[in-house]
Design an enzyme around this catalytic site. Structure first.
Site, PDB file in Angstrom:
ATOM      1  N   TRP A   2      13.139 -11.667 -26.543  1.00 18.98           N
ATOM      2  CA  TRP A   2      14.245 -11.440 -25.611  1.00 18.98           C
ATOM      3  C   TRP A   2      13.891 -10.373 -24.591  1.00 18.98           C
ATOM      4  CZ3 TRP A   2      17.154 -15.289 -24.825  1.00 18.98           C
ATOM      5  CH2 TRP A   2      17.465 -16.167 -25.872  1.00 18.98           C
ATOM      6  N   ASP A  46      20.517  -4.719 -24.338  1.00 19.72           N
ATOM      7  CA  ASP A  46      20.914  -6.095 -24.655  1.00 19.72           C
ATOM      8  C   ASP A  46      21.315  -6.126 -26.130  1.00 19.72           C
ATOM      9  OD1 ASP A  46      21.171  -8.740 -25.317  1.00 19.72           O
ATOM     10  OD2 ASP A  46      19.174  -9.353 -24.626  1.00 19.72           O
ATOM     11  N   LYS A  61      27.038 -14.580 -31.175  1.00 16.19           N
ATOM     12  CA  LYS A  61      26.423 -14.085 -32.405  1.00 16.19           C
ATOM     13  C   LYS A  61      27.410 -13.256 -33.220  1.00 16.19           C
ATOM     14  CE  LYS A  61      22.312 -15.073 -30.211  1.00 16.19           C
ATOM     15  NZ  LYS A  61      21.532 -14.803 -29.026  1.00 16.19           N
TER      16      LYS A  61
HETATM   17  C1  LIG Z   1      20.882 -14.968 -27.964  1.00 17.52           C
HETATM   18  C2  LIG Z   1      20.324 -13.843 -27.189  1.00 17.52           C
HETATM   19  C3  LIG Z   1      20.225 -13.873 -25.787  1.00 17.52           C
HETATM   20  C4  LIG Z   1      20.603 -15.088 -24.967  1.00 17.52           C
HETATM   21  O1  LIG Z   1      21.951 -15.317 -24.973  1.00 17.52           O
HETATM   22  P1  LIG Z   1      22.606 -16.481 -24.120  1.00 17.52           P
HETATM   23  O2  LIG Z   1      24.054 -16.144 -24.241  1.00 17.52           O
HETATM   24  O3  LIG Z   1      22.219 -17.768 -24.745  1.00 17.52           O
HETATM   25  O4  LIG Z   1      22.118 -16.363 -22.721  1.00 17.52           O
HETATM   26  C5  LIG Z   1      19.727 -12.763 -25.141  1.00 17.52           C
HETATM   27  N1  LIG Z   1      19.345 -11.682 -25.820  1.00 17.52           N
HETATM   28  C6  LIG Z   1      19.408 -11.605 -27.168  1.00 17.52           C
HETATM   29  C7  LIG Z   1      18.980 -10.366 -27.867  1.00 17.52           C
HETATM   30  C8  LIG Z   1      19.900 -12.687 -27.891  1.00 17.52           C
HETATM   31  O5  LIG Z   1      19.978 -12.623 -29.226  1.00 17.52           O
END
Ligand SMILES: *Cc1c(COP(=O)(O)O)cnc(C)c1O
Length: 360
Positions: A102, A172, A196
């Site tokens: 990521w 993030d 998540k």
């Molecule tokens: C799942 C995830 C993303 C991407 O998320 P989307 O909502 O599908 O764009 C980005 N960063 C991390 C750490 C993630 O777990």
């Protein structure tokens, strides 16, 4: 059919009581005669739902009053571009910490807008560690420092918030927001996709310090400008109303269950139990350095990869689903966010021990 323990990395489990509540309110939300899905986002009823969700999130995370909270679309991935577009503020470079998949995606997107200084990377350990803070080569003139506190695919997690001086710290938190208390005041901006640890897919939450708002690069589309969304209280256009409502129900559930310190204690217990089961066996292996292991996403491999398919099929029969590792790494991955009950983790541990006995 009985509900399963779903170890998916995202979209992931949602607390059963939240789904029950949504079911009860599905056709008629609190005497309104309509589903939340059917409400005008500008009506009194929906606005009360939206504001309550924000108030509860602010309480859970103890968000200081000089931070704005946004409920946006485009997933966490759109934030990879919105961050440089909004936060460069006349500067030409930004610092990024590379701890895995990521981080790499965030870096790739930022490179379209500015010079990216990868101030630290754990590439040399195949992303199984967090680079020690004293090895980071930060640029004091960077617009911001971006990092990924929890790498969902690799299963590595920062246990502390890195100190970066006066440069705004951007995180993030897609896969570990709300999993434990955090000090929001240490950050310039926090963002997370909802699917998540917040609720259903279709929304991302951005928490941004006020002084960073309103200095976008020229020609930034309105939909990508934090200031436009702040001024419109996330209703510049039609927001993802149902996801926002469901996130609100999850926040209520968190509050009713002791808030984030209670979640942290449970999450730590779940993760430690699963790591202990992996570590005491020579059949299972987790490659991550002990002090960098994630509480949320636990990848592991079997000694014999030819047994992967059997493992997954037998686990599924036991009601333990979506344990296949990310397509880029293979093996297994158990994602155990807030909504995964402790019994789910215990059941997985017993299944793993039994499978090992029969197959080692
Ligand atoms: C799942 C995830 C993303 C991407 O998320 P989307 O909502 O599908 O764009 C980005 N960063 C991390 C750490 C993630 O777990």
């Amino acid at each position: 059919m009985a509900r399963v323990y779903n170890f998916s990395a995202g979209p992931a489990m949602i607390p059963e009581v939240v789904l029950q509540r949504a079911k009860e309110e599905m056709l008629d939300w609190q005497g309104s005669g309509m589903s939340v899905m059917e409400m005008s986002h500008r009506g009194k009823e929906y606005v009360s739902i939206a504001q309550q969700a924000e108030a509860d999130l602010r309480e859970l995370l103890a968000i200081p009053s000089n931070y704005k909270v946004l409920f946006l679309q485009g997933g966490a991935s759109l934030q990879f571009s919105m961050i440089p577009m909004n936060l460069l503020r006349g500067k030409t470079s930004a610092d990024y910490i590379n701890t895995g998949e990521w981080s790499k995606k965030a870096i790739k997107e930022a490179q379209k807008f500015c010079e990216v200084n990868v101030a630290a990377s754990s590439k040399d350990t195949n992303f199984s560690t967090i680079p020690a803070r004293n090895t980071w080569k930060l640029n004091p003139d960077a617009a911001y420092v971006h990092y990924t506190p929890n790498e969902t695919i690799g299963g590595v997690e920062f246990q502390d918030i890195p100190e970066v001086g006066n440069v705004p710290l951007i995180a993030d938190m897609s896969s570990n927001i709300l999993s434990r208390p955090i000090d929001v005041s240490k950050f310039g901006l926090i963002y997370a996709g909802a699917q998540k640890n917040i609720g259903p897919a279709g929304m991302s939450i951005v928490i941004i310090r006020e002084d960073l708002i309103g200095q976008t690069i020229s020609n930034t589309p309105s939909m990508l400008d934090y200031k436009i969304h702040v001024d419109a209280e996330s209703m510049y256009n039609t927001p993802p109303t149902y996801t926002w409502y469901l996130a609100g129900l999850v926040f209520k559930w968190l509050k009713e269950n002791g808030g984030l310190s209670a979640m942290a204690a449970i999450n730590q217990r779940k993760a430690e139990a699963l790591y202990a089961a992996i570590d005491q066996s020579s059949f299972y292996n987790n490659p991550v350095e002990k002090c960098s292991r994630s509480w949320m996403n636990i990848p592991f491999t079997l000694a014999n990869a030819e047994l992967d398919k059997t493992f997954l099929a037998e686990a599924k029969k036991e009601g333990l689903t979506t344990l296949a590792g990310h397509r880029s790494v293979g093996g297994m991955r158990a994602s155990i966010y807030n909504a995964m009950p402790e019994e789910g983790v215990q059941k997985l541990i017993s299944f793993m021990a039994d499978f090992e006995k029969r197959n080692a």
